[in-house]
Write a protein that holds these residues in place. Structure first.
Motif, PDB file in Angstrom:
ATOM      1  N   GLU A   1       0.795  -1.144  -0.046  1.00 27.52           N
ATOM      2  CA  GLU A   1       0.021  -0.004   0.024  1.00 27.52           C
ATOM      3  C   GLU A   1       0.836   1.043   0.013  1.00 27.52           C
TER       4      GLU A   1
ATOM      5  N   GLY B   1      -3.842   6.960  -3.964  1.00 31.19           N
ATOM      6  CA  GLY B   1      -3.201   5.500  -3.482  1.00 31.19           C
ATOM      7  C   GLY B   1      -2.884   4.718  -4.688  1.00 31.19           C
ATOM      8  N   VAL B   2      -1.880   3.634  -4.105  1.00 33.84           N
ATOM      9  CA  VAL B   2      -1.533   2.544  -4.927  1.00 33.84           C
ATOM     10  C   VAL B   2      -1.573   1.373  -4.202  1.00 33.84           C
ATOM     11  N   ILE B   3      -2.559   0.622  -4.383  1.00 35.15           N
ATOM     12  CA  ILE B   3      -2.957  -0.565  -3.549  1.00 35.15           C
ATOM     13  C   ILE B   3      -2.551  -1.824  -4.379  1.00 35.15           C
TER      14      ILE B   3
ATOM     15  N   HIS C   1      -3.232  -5.553  -3.237  1.00 36.25           N
ATOM     16  CA  HIS C   1      -3.685  -6.822  -2.338  1.00 36.25           C
ATOM     17  C   HIS C   1      -3.684  -8.019  -3.463  1.00 36.25           C
TER      18      HIS C   1
ATOM     19  N   GLN D   1      -3.457   1.368  -9.874  1.00 35.24           N
ATOM     20  CA  GLN D   1      -3.703   2.260  -8.510  1.00 35.24           C
ATOM     21  C   GLN D   1      -4.415   1.235  -7.530  1.00 35.24           C
ATOM     22  N   GLN D   2      -5.290   0.336  -8.192  1.00 37.47           N
ATOM     23  CA  GLN D   2      -6.137  -0.643  -7.052  1.00 37.47           C
ATOM     24  C   GLN D   2      -6.112  -1.877  -7.532  1.00 37.47           C
ATOM     25  N   ALA D   3      -5.084  -2.900  -7.256  1.00 37.91           N
ATOM     26  CA  ALA D   3      -5.153  -4.072  -7.867  1.00 37.91           C
ATOM     27  C   ALA D   3      -5.550  -5.160  -6.614  1.00 37.91           C
TER      28      ALA D   3
END
Lengths: 378, 263
Positions: free
Chosen positions: B163, B177-179, B181, B235-237
């Motif tokens: 994160e 944000g760069v996530i 998970h 950015q949100q994986a």
């Protein structure tokens, strides 16, 4: 001869160590003086749900310390004006909150932050909104000494308790003493607080396979635990910070989050930065438990949101960017063309319905946690 | 008394012996097992990796990582010459970078895991969890829940978590944000290291051996897939193609054997 001397020393030592009043030999001056007959160690039974994160109970928890702690928790003598106890701001019927946006101090001052709900403290390792204490013991004593909250020195608090014959037996049974120490007060309150386990909500029964969620509640649960993927997987992304099992959050290197309440120019409370002195912690606060959330409003550290609908509106479309905002706040979008969470109204309603499944009626009505002075005249 | 005294002494000796042997029944003798320390040293662009610090990726994107952790499990020791494989039992670990250090010391006590003594020329482990553990029943105790690694009962666990923030003047705000998970069984990664290149790993009873792995966090953003963080999917994986891309990247040269210290 030398051996006899050793025996005498040994017996003398044994006699001293076995004095059950912890070094205060009973020497009654009159028939009314309390004589401590010694500590009673009835193990305190606390059921730890198997599906919670594993925890070991601290050693030395006893029913007697719990009962003393319960009395101390509700003892108004621990405030300078004899009008406020821990239980004043942490009311059982409100899951140990007070229903106010911010706490109100002993002299009527509005405190800086809201009173926090108390439950499942065994699973927490930082306390207060800014995580300024790392032990329950410290947490238990700080409000007594705080000038705005209860405003007593611990020495004064002990003097008051020692003058009250009620505590003779309670301290004696709990610790075998007639002279009290701050550590006794802290340990007793901690015994009480650790026993505040909330694990009989509808959600708990669902986790145990004893009860089903309604379709709306199940939709809310799925949204709660799901991080959205734009165009494909809808999610409310609550679970990334609020652990889906215990629904409190200590995730991340220090477990503190800025959840986008204010833009940088509007910060009025520096939160965790006040503890660490590090600007990267600016406006970060403890991610609180959501257990019994239906009962614990107003919400956020400053109680700015009166209802769960307002809370959801904030996360859905009201975030304010600042340099320390948690990345999970902005990297959670149902709409690929927006930085907002973008839940539909029916999805917001579903999440709220799920949150209401966290209400634990047996916890807020458990007589073991109630005010022992309510039924008696003091 | 002259008769009694030896009896008392004998009783004391007998008692001590009984105590000694009865204790041994409950506690494993550490000298009966080897111990292993696996040291994970994290780097970004060959510099010591720090949380909350800005780095430039291969695509020249500026990132700041706030959290970085992953599950290591199913550790297997292999002697390929003799065709022997030994697995650790009850061995699930969370490796994470802390605010204080780029180094995570994973200590594996032999007594509780069945660490096998011997001469091993390969080691294998998972980044993630096997299916049975990943999809344990709802009411079963969960792993790493304090760390937020448990996702939900349909997906199981997050195997890998990163994160952070991505900075760009092209964004609506200075950063977003760069996530990453990464979970799902198709993103389970099995790593195998040839230990013979650094001298085999010797595990000896009562002694501690050490493996050092260098972890190249920058590899998350390149090779085989150059990650362009202006692409919002990166950015949100949480699953889908972006998660697969990240997983393919950290499957490739992310963990590198550095050294072995035998007793």
């Amino acid at each position: 001869m030398r051996r006899i001397s050793y025996y005498l020393i040994f017996i003398a030592g044994l006699t001293v160590s076995c004095q059950k009043n912890g070094g205060n030999p009973p020497a009654p001056d009159s028939d009314n003086e309390f004589v401590c007959e010694g500590v009673t160690n009835t193990p305190l039974t606390i059921d730890l749900p198997t599906y919670f994160p594993p925890r070991s109970l601290p050693k030395g928890l006893t029913e007697e310390k719990f009962e003393l702690g319960r009395h101390l928790f509700y003892e108004k003598k621990l405030s300078r004006t004899n009008t406020v106890s821990c239980g004043s701001c942490h009311q059982q019927s409100l899951a140990f909150t007070d229903g106010l946006a911010k706490g109100v101090g002993l002299y009527g001052d509005t405190l800086r932050r809201a009173s926090m709900s108390l439950s499942n403290l065994l699973w927490e390792d930082k306390f207060f909104w800014d995580s300024r204490t790392l032990s329950l013991e410290e947490q238990a004593l700080q409000p007594i000494e705080d000038h705005l909250e209860m405003d007593l020195t611990l020495e004064e608090a002990i003097e008051r308790l020692e003058e009250d014959s009620l505590y003779d037996e309670l301290f004696c049974k709990a610790f075998g003493v007639t002279e009290y120490q701050p550590r006794h007060i802290a340990e007793a309150i901690v015994n009480f607080e650790i026993a505040l386990v909330s694990s009989d909500s509808k959600y708990d029964r669902y986790l145990r396979g004893k009860e089903s969620l309604s379709l709306t509640e199940e939709l809310g649960r799925q949204l709660f635990v799901t991080h959205p993927l734009p165009r494909s997987v809808p999610g409310a992304n609550c679970g990334d910070c609020h652990n889906p099992l215990l629904t409190n959050g200590f995730l991340g290197p220090n477990g503190m989050k800025n959840n986008g309440l204010d833009s940088a120019e509007n910060f009025t409370d520096l939160g965790f930065e006040e503890v660490t002195g590090n600007p990267v912690d600016r406006a970060k606060f403890k991610t609180t438990t959501l257990r019994n959330i239906e009962l614990t409003g107003p919400y956020m550290h400053d109680g700015r949101f009166k209802t769960l609908e307002e809370v959801m509106d904030h996360y859905n479309e009201g975030l304010n960017w600042s340099p320390t905002i948690d990345p999970l706040m902005f990297a959670s979008n149902n709409d690929p063309n927006s930085l907002k969470l973008g839940l539909m109204p029916y999805e917001i309603d579903a999440v709220i319905e799920f949150l209401k499944c966290l209400t634990d009626s047996s916890f807020v009505n458990d007589p073991r946690f109630s005010d022992p002075f309510e039924a008696t005249v003091k | 008394m002259r008769i009694l005294r030896p009896s008392i002494s004998l009783s004391v000796v007998m008692f001590a012996l009984v105590l000694t042997f009865s204790c041994c029944e409950d506690s494993e003798d550490p000298a009966s097992y080897p111990n292993l320390s696996i040291q994970f040293d994290h780097y970004f662009n060959n510099n010591v990796f720090e949380l909350n610090k800005q780095y430039v990726t291969a695509n020249q994107d500026t990132v700041e990582i706030l959290e970085h952790k992953y599950i290591v499990s199913n550790i297997v020791f292999i002697n390929s010459t003799q065709g022997i494989e030994r697995s650790l039992k009850n061995a699930y670990y969370l490796v994470k970078v802390s605010l204080d250090s780029h180094r995570y010391q994973l200590s594996i006590p032999g007594s509780s895991t069945g660490l096998p003594p011997g001469n091993w020329d390969k080691i294998r482990f998972l980044i993630g969890l096997d299916s049975a553990t990943n999809f344990a029943p709802e009411a079963a105790p969960k792993l790493f829940t304090d760390e937020g690694m448990f996702w939900d009962w349909n997906t199981g666990y997050k195997f890998y978590v990163m994160e952070g923030r991505y900075f760009s003047k092209d964004l609506q705000f200075p950063s977003t944000g760069v996530i990453a998970h990464i979970g799902d069984m198709h993103n389970l990664v099995e790593l195998e290291f040839d230990l013979s290149q650094k001298g085999n790993l010797l595990l000896e009873n009562g002694k501690t051996s050490e493996l050092v792995l260098n972890v190249h966090v920058d590899q998350l953003f390149v090779d085989p897939n150059l990650v362009n963080l202006s692409d919002s999917s990166f950015q949100q994986a949480m699953g889908g193609p972006a998660a697969v891309s990240y997983r393919q990247n950290y499957s490739n040269g992310y963990w590198v054997l550095n050294s072995i210290s035998n007793p």
